[in-house]
Each structure stands twice: as structure tokens, then as C-alpha cells.
Scaffold this active site. Structure first.
Site, PDB file in Angstrom:
ATOM      1  CG  LEU B  70      -1.792  -1.263   1.392  1.00  0.00           C
ATOM      2  CD1 LEU B  70      -2.672  -1.130   2.633  1.00  0.00           C
ATOM      3  CD2 LEU B  70      -2.657  -1.505   0.165  1.00  0.00           C
ATOM      4  NE  ARG B  71       5.145   0.892  -3.554  1.00  0.00           N
ATOM      5  CZ  ARG B  71       6.282   0.260  -3.765  1.00  0.00           C
ATOM      6  NH1 ARG B  71       7.047  -0.075  -2.739  1.00  0.00           N
ATOM      7  NH2 ARG B  71       6.678  -0.059  -4.969  1.00  0.00           N
ATOM      8  CG  HIS B 186      10.021 -12.211  -0.803  1.00  0.00           C
ATOM      9  ND1 HIS B 186       9.290 -11.968  -1.931  1.00  0.00           N
ATOM     10  CD2 HIS B 186       9.334 -11.617   0.200  1.00  0.00           C
ATOM     11  CE1 HIS B 186       8.216 -11.263  -1.631  1.00  0.00           C
ATOM     12  NE2 HIS B 186       8.229 -11.030  -0.347  1.00  0.00           N
ATOM     13  CG  ASP B 312       4.789  -9.356  -5.828  1.00  0.00           C
ATOM     14  OD1 ASP B 312       4.816  -8.809  -4.705  1.00  0.00           O
ATOM     15  OD2 ASP B 312       5.809  -9.621  -6.469  1.00  0.00           O
ATOM     16  CG  HIS B 316       7.199   1.449  -8.878  1.00  0.00           C
ATOM     17  ND1 HIS B 316       8.034   1.710  -7.812  1.00  0.00           N
ATOM     18  CD2 HIS B 316       7.340   0.143  -9.160  1.00  0.00           C
ATOM     19  CE1 HIS B 316       8.659   0.589  -7.483  1.00  0.00           C
ATOM     20  NE2 HIS B 316       8.253  -0.374  -8.281  1.00  0.00           N
TER      21      HIS B 316
END
Lengths: 330, 430
Positions: B70-71, B186, B312, B316
């Protein structure tokens, strides 16, 4: 696999718009570049070493990586075509202040530059620029990361052709750091297109890139069997930084295993041409006696670089001038 | 709650084709919602309820996306809770799991609380939080996982930050399992990744880009599997990309190692060949791999080695992709295409739609140990309605998300979402 790069560097009539890579270019076009270069060879011997083909055009040499030879020959080529040239060494200016490549490009565009000659440490940088310049601006790739160095490849092929015109008869060996070499990649594409008989790459396994046989080359891990019967041996420069870490143990061992000496060279054909894109590391990849010897055409490569760059610049600019015959001033 | 009109307490979704993979429901019928929950059919009581006509539509549980950024906090120029959960609602997603690599890092309950508070204000999508495995994700000191568990974290993760010290890893995993927190990982060895940009192959060679070999993933998966096995701790592999790693996880699951895994939807459609023209929209991390790997991932879904499909989502700003490829930021905007791509995959990949919907509903709920992702009586009324037969054209610039980059730009996809309900509230309507 689709490849749209050709449509980026070739216009609707199959002519050169930008020169980004040798990959995907036709045999006819590669031959045309060499033919045009041939016509420029005499210019250097005239009293006035100039032709007016690009008079009034502004060419920006944008070098994000240090280079002497390539930048100088591009500059000379542009000047011999009567263009105005500005040299911008960006590794020490704008990008260090946080300006992006795109911003640098936009600023120079605002100064009405007609052509960018670009060298950049990122693979794909020239593609990125070509995709982002206005219609009338041409981009010439002077080396992008490990991807391509198409003018170097063309000047090498031009040099070969002047000595050995029939590529279908030639066995050519490229020796050295294939993994990091944009020159070798550009050679592979162009030489395949020109129908070379056999293209070999010679390097230890740490310097052979993944899947490279898909580009039509034969891999040799040892020098002598690799150059046996070769008509052309192209040595690649080994960057000092490759000696650090896990790729190679030392310059000494590299020279012992892959350095081109007179005795090793005897395995090649009698009339073999020895080439090197420069600058050479004497005693690392090549012995001085070979570099300066009768089989070496290394300095011819430099001379030919000017003619090839004149050819590519004039051809690309012609397309951007609307495709008409090159404008001749009164 | 903002923006979207609230309906009254009772809603009847009529004549929809209800697919509830967990409960084996696959039939036309009515769905009754009261006070935010699925309730038993009561036609009389629902006479004056709000009616939603879902005829010829699919009615399924709201999607659960195991990984979406969600940044916020820290990277608000790329996205924020409001913008990204709006995108989720538009995509039929009613729960996203976020990773701890925000600024500040989610390594204390205070940050968890901040995010949940923001999300409560937005009110568009549930957010489940993964806490940091190590403090500040610095791979030095394990985090206060007891406190993170209490604050509602559903697991812990090192996100995409390096943790190559296997001793630290082993202890962190054991400590996490003390609080019954699964470790989301990851698995990509950073030394073997070696600053790589894309899958190592003839394509990376042609492009002159540094390659990431398969072994960067398989070596990390192997060592982490051994540690999950030895510590008998729950692990979840995020973003498997290679056929080999998928097989390894499959063997470990067969041997009873308590691990699960997911795949990002774009890895099921795209391969490294898409990068051939240096197009940054295809740059994701971990990288797109070969066609054989893509087939291996699809097989992994069929064999239930991979339980979940996620977006995922990594939005940006426009500038992040305006550079030569090796300087482009990896990641794409995925929330608004997840469901449609899953439906498309069912069609082209020879899956039963129910089985594939399970990978975005009930299966991820199970990984999170949540009573959600299904439509049984008493379950939260998180519901997605979509039109199986309609299509829409993907246009990144029209995304609700602040991230407009998608490799699926121009694709004609099935199954536009028409309604999304969150706890019985309509949070999106086409």
C-alpha cells in the site's frame, strides 16, 4: 520471439533511423554501411578533410563513461561531415547531482540537438533514449553496458572485409571476456547475418555468458584449439576489475592461458588477422610482439572507425531529413 | 466511512451463480447478508432488504491477496492506504496482506496500529499485516514477535531484504513459531543474485543484462526448507518462480514439512522473453523466468504445491520506470487485474474455475488461519460479484491505484468485477 528493436532503429523503408544494435539488421543494410564507409575512406587523404553532408547539424557526444578513442573518432567523423559537435562528459556532471538520464536528454533537446551519440553504463540506455527523443532526432549507440557497441563491430567487420571480402569462407575467433563484452555481442549478431563460416568464442567458463550458443557461436575453453585454423582472431580487452573476485585468479594466469603470443598464434592460418578493439593491455591479453606484429590490423581498425562512424551518422541523419537525397549546400 | 454509500443492514444477492470453493457450492441461488455476516435464507425477513440482481453473474467470496504493497507509511508518492485499497475494492479483493518493508518498518505494534487506523478510516478492504522478522529488517536482531503477534500480525517476514545468515534465520524461525507466527519468505540468495536484473539465460546474454540464475532461488529454498523441517516451524514461500524450486517445495510438503507457497499472477502468464525490448513494465522481482518454469508453476498449482495466487502489487510513480532497464524499479500494479487474470488462467490453463478461485479465497485464508474466504453461514460478508461473460480492456493509465504500470496493458480480459462487499457494505460498484 518477437523483437521490436528493428522497428525502433529502422524506418518504414528499411533505412537506418537510429543505430542501436547490429541485432536484427539485414545483410543489405550492414553491407550498405560498409559501402558508404568505403566511399568516405578517401576523405582523410584530401587536403580539406571535410564533406558538407551534415553542415548545420548539431551532434552531441554524450559520454556517461570515460572513453578516449571512441569519443575522439566520433568527434572527428562528425567534424569531417561538417557538423557542429558538442562533447558532454556526464560521468562528472549532471547525473552525479541526481539528474535522470531523461532530464539530461530533455535539456539537450531544448538546445535543438539533431543527433545524440551516447555511451552509457546501462544496457539498453541507447534504446531508452531512442524511444524518448522527438521524431527528428537520431540516436547512435557508442556502447551501452554489456549490450551492444554496434559501430565498433561494424568497423571491425569493415576491416576484415578490406582484407578478406568473403565472409562465408571465414573462421573467426573472439577471445577473452565475452561475458562483459558489448563488442562481442555486436560481432555475433552482425557476423551471423553476414554468413560467416564459423564463429568461435574462447574463454574460461566464468567468462562465457549463459545460453550464448543460441547466438550461433561455438564455445572453446582453451586458446590453442580455439584459434586453430582461424582466419581472424579478435582479442577483447580484459578490464582490471575482473581480476578481483571469483571470475579470474590473476592477470598472470590469464596471460598464461589466454594471452595471445606468437607461438600460440602459429596454430591459426598463415594469413590470420589479429584484431583488438583497444585500448590494449600489453602482457595481459596480448603480447606486444603480436600487437605490433605483421598480422596485427589494430591501428587500421582505428582509422576505419572514423569512416564507419561517418557512414552511420550520415545514413541516420538522411532518414531524419525526410528521406530525400542529402541536402547539398550551394 | 468514506465515499461509498452504505446500504441498510440486510442485503439479498439474488439469482447469482454462487461459487464457494471451500464449501463445495457451485449453483445458482440467493445470498443473504445481515449485519455484515452471511446468514441463513429467510425470504420473509428479507422482503424489504436491498436486492442486488446477480443473474448471469458469479458470486464468490471476496478475494484475499497474500501480497500487496500500500506504500503507506513512507512511500506515499507511490501510493497510500486510501488509493490502494480503492484499487483492491475495484478488483474484488476484500483482504490484502502487507509486508513490513514500510518506512518506518513494521517492527513494533505502534506501526501496525497506525496502518490499521488509516485503513479503518478508508474502510474499503481488510488489511492483514506481516511484522518484521528482524528489527528494522536489518538482519541483525530478531524482532519483538510476541508483541507483534498480540497486535494482530498474521505472520512475520523479512520482506525482500537480505538475510543470508542462516544461524540467525534458524533462530528467528524458531522464535516465530513460539508465537505461532508463520514465516513468510522471499527465498532468493542475494550473493547468488549478484546484482542480477533478470532471469539468467540467452535473453539476458543478448540484452547484456546481469542474470539471476535459478540457483539463487533453489539454494535459498533448499536451506530454508531444511530449517523449517528441523524446527518444525510453519513457513510460507512467497513468489516461487522456478520449476525446480516448486518441485522442491512439493517434495518437502509430501514429507510433511509444514510449508505452503504462493505465486504472483504475472509469473503464470509472462516469461523473461517479454523483456527482449528493455520494456520496464515487465521488470519484476523475483524475475520472470522461462516458459518451462511458467509451466512448472502452473503444474504446481494443479498439484497443490502452490496454494495461493497473489497480485504482488507494487505501485510506482511514473518516473520509477523512466530509465534504462537496469535502473528501473521492479514491480507492477496488480490489484485491478488479479481476478480477471485468474479467470483467464482457468480458461486457458485447463483449470476448474472453482479450483482456481480457491487459490485467491479459501486457501489464502487457511494460510492466514482466518475464518474468511468462504460464504458459509456466519462468515463475514466479504463478497465479490463479477461478470464471467463480459470482457474489458486493460488500460494502466485508468487504474484507480496510483501505480499505472502493468505488463497487461491492452490485454482483453474476462470477468470485470461489478460489486464488492466488505462486511456486508458495498465498497465498489461498477
Amino acid at each position: 520471439m518477437s523483437l521490436i528493436t528493428p522497428s525502433l532503429q529502422i524506418d518504414g523503408q528499411g533505412r537506418l533511423r537510429h543505430f542501436l544494435t547490429t541485432e536484427g539488421l539485414s545483410q543489405a543494410l550492414l553491407t550498405e554501411i560498409m559501402d558508404v564507409a568505403e566511399s568516405f575512406m578517401s576523405v582523410a587523404h584530401r587536403e580539406t578533410k571535410k564533406v558538407p553532408l551534415l553542415r548545420g547539424k548539431t551532434i552531441a557526444n554524450l559520454f556517461f563513461e570515460a572513453s578516449t578513442r571512441t569519443r575522439t573518432t566520433f568527434e572527428l567523423a562528425a567534424k569531417r561531415l561538417s557538423a557542429d559537435v558538442i562533447n558532454i562528459n556526464i560521468s562528472t556532471s549532471a547525473t552525479n547531482k541526481g539528474e535522470t538520464l531523461l532530464d539530461t536528454l530533455r535539456n539537450l533537446e531544448a538546445m535543438n540537438v539533431d543527433m545524440f551519440v551516447v555511451r552509457h553504463e546501462s544496457s539498453g540506455a541507447a534504446h531508452f533514449m531512442a524511444a524518448n527523443v522527438p521524431e527528428h532526432v537520431a540516436v547512435i549507440n557508442a556502447g551501452d553496458g554489456n549490450h551492444a557497441h554496434p559501430t565498433q563491430a561494424m568497423l571491425d567487420l569493415f576491416t576484415i572485409r578490406r582484407h578478406k571480402p568473403d565472409f562465408s569462407q571465414l573462421t573467426i575467433a573472439i577471445v577473452g571476456d565475452i561475458l562483459h563484452s558489448r563488442v562481442a555481442r555486436s560481432h555475433m549478431h552482425a557476423l551471423q547475418t553476414l554468413g560467416v563460416k564459423e564463429l568461435r568464442i574462447i574463454a574460461p567458463k566464468t567468462l562465457i555468458p549463459a545460453g550464448v550458443t543460441e547466438l550461433g557461436v561455438k564455445i572453446f575453453n582453451h586458446l590453442e584449439p580455439g584459434i586453430e585454423g582461424a582466419d581472424v582472431v579478435m582479442m577483447l580487452r580484459l578490464q582490471r576489475e575482473r581480476m578481483i573476485g571469483a571470475l579470474l585468479p590473476s592477470a598472470h594466469e590469464y596471460f598464461q592461458c589466454y594471452g595471445l603470443t606468437e607461438s600460440v598464434l602459429s596454430a591459426a592460418n598463415e594469413d590470420v588477422l589479429v584484431m583488438h578493439p583497444g585500448p590494449i593491455n600489453r602482457g595481459v591479453e596480448i603480447d606486444s610482439r603480436v600487437a605490433d606484429g605483421p598480422k596485427s590490423v589494430i591501428l587500421q581498425q582505428v582509422t576505419h572507425g572514423i569512416a564507419i562512424r561517418m557512414a552511420v551518422m550520415s545514413m541516420a541523419m538522411r532518414t531524419h531529413d525526410g528521406g530525400s537525397a542529402i541536402e547539398q549546400p550551394n | 466511512m468514506t465515499g461509498v454509500p452504505l446500504l441498510n443492514n440486510r442485503i439479498k444477492i439474488q439469482n447469482g451463480h454462487i461459487i464457494d470453493p471451500k464449501n463445495g457450492i457451485d449453483e445458482v441461488g440467493d445470498l443473504y447478508i445481515e449485519a455484515g455476516k452471511i446468514v441463513a435464507p429467510q425470504p420473509e425477513k428479507f422482503k424489504d432488504a436491498v436486492k442486488i440482481d446477480a443473474s448471469k453473474q458469479i458470486v464468490c467470496p471476496g478475494l484475499i491477496d497474500l501480497r500487496a504493497a500500500l506504500r503507506e507509511p513512507g512511500l506515499e508518492h507511490k501510493g497510500n492506504v486510501q488509493s490502494e485499497t480503492s484499487a483492491a475494492a475495484k478488483g474484488g479483493i476484500t483482504r490484502v496482506v502487507i509486508e513490513p518493508d514500510t518506512t518506518p518498518v513494521i517492527d513494533t505494534p505502534a506501526v501496525v496500529e497506525l496502518i490499521q487506523q488509516r485503513n479503518h478510516q478508508a474502510g474499503l478492504c481488510h488489511v492483514s499485516v506481516l511484522g518484521a522478522l528482524t528489527q528494522d529488517l536489518a538482519a541483525q536482531q530478531i524482532s519483538e514477535m510476541g508483541a507483534l503477534a498480540k497486535s494482530g500480525c498474521v505472520g512475520v517476514s523479512q520482506a525482500r531484504e537480505n538475510l543470508n545468515d542462516l544461524n540467525l534465520w534458524r533462530k528467528a524461525v524458531a522464535y516465530a513459531s513460539t508465537f505461532n507466527l508463520p514465516v513468510f519468505t522471499h527465498a532468493l540468495d542475494s550473493a547468488l543474485t549478484d546484482q542480477g536484473v533478470m532471469h539468467q539465460s540467452a535473453i539476458s546474454t543478448r540484452l547484456g543484462l546481469r542474470g539471476i540464475p535459478d540457483c539463487a532461488e533453489t539454494v535459498a529454498v533448499a536451506s530454508q526448507l531444511l530449517i523449517f523441517e528441523e524446527t518444525q516451524s510453519r513457513g510460507h514461500f512467497c513468489n516461487l518462480t522456478s520449476n525446480k524450486a516448486t518441485r522442491m517445495v512439493g517434495r518437502a510438503r509430501f514429507d510433511g514439512v509444514p510449508v505452503s507457497s504462493d505465486v504472483a499472477i504475472h509469473h503464470l502468464f509472462l516469461t523473461h522473453e517479454h523483456l527482449i525490448d528493455f520494456d520496464g513494465r515487465y521488470l519484476v522481482q523475483p524475475p520472470l523466468r522461462s516458459a518451462e518454469d511458467r509451466q512448472g508453476l502452473i503444474r504446481g498449482l494443479k498439484e497443490n504445491i502452490i496454494q495461493a495466487i497473489c497480485s504482488d502489487h507494487l505501485p510506482h510513480e511514473a518516473d520509477a520506470k523512466l530509465a534504462p532497464l537496469d535502473q528501473v524499479e521492479a514491480g507492477i500494479s496488480g490489484l485491478e487485474t488479479l481476478l480477471s487474470l485468474v479467470v483467464k488462467l482457468a480458461k486457458v490453463g485447463d483449470f476448474k474455475l472453482n479450483d482456481l478461485l480457491a487459490k485467491v479465497t479459501s486457501e489464502p485464508a487457511e494460510i492466514l488461519s482466518l475464518n474468511s474466504g468462504h460464504l458459509a453461514i456466519g462468515a463475514p460478508a466479504d463478497v465479490c460479484i463479477f461478470d464471467l461473460n463480459a470482457t474489458w480492456k486493460v488500460k494502466g493509465e485508468e487504474f484507480v491505484s496510483q501505480g499505472k504500470h502493468t505488463p497487461f496493458d491492452g490485454w482483453e480480459l474476462p470477468a470485470p468485477v461489478t460489486h464488492t462487499f466488505l462486511d456486508g457494505r458495498l465498497v465498489y460498484q461498477k
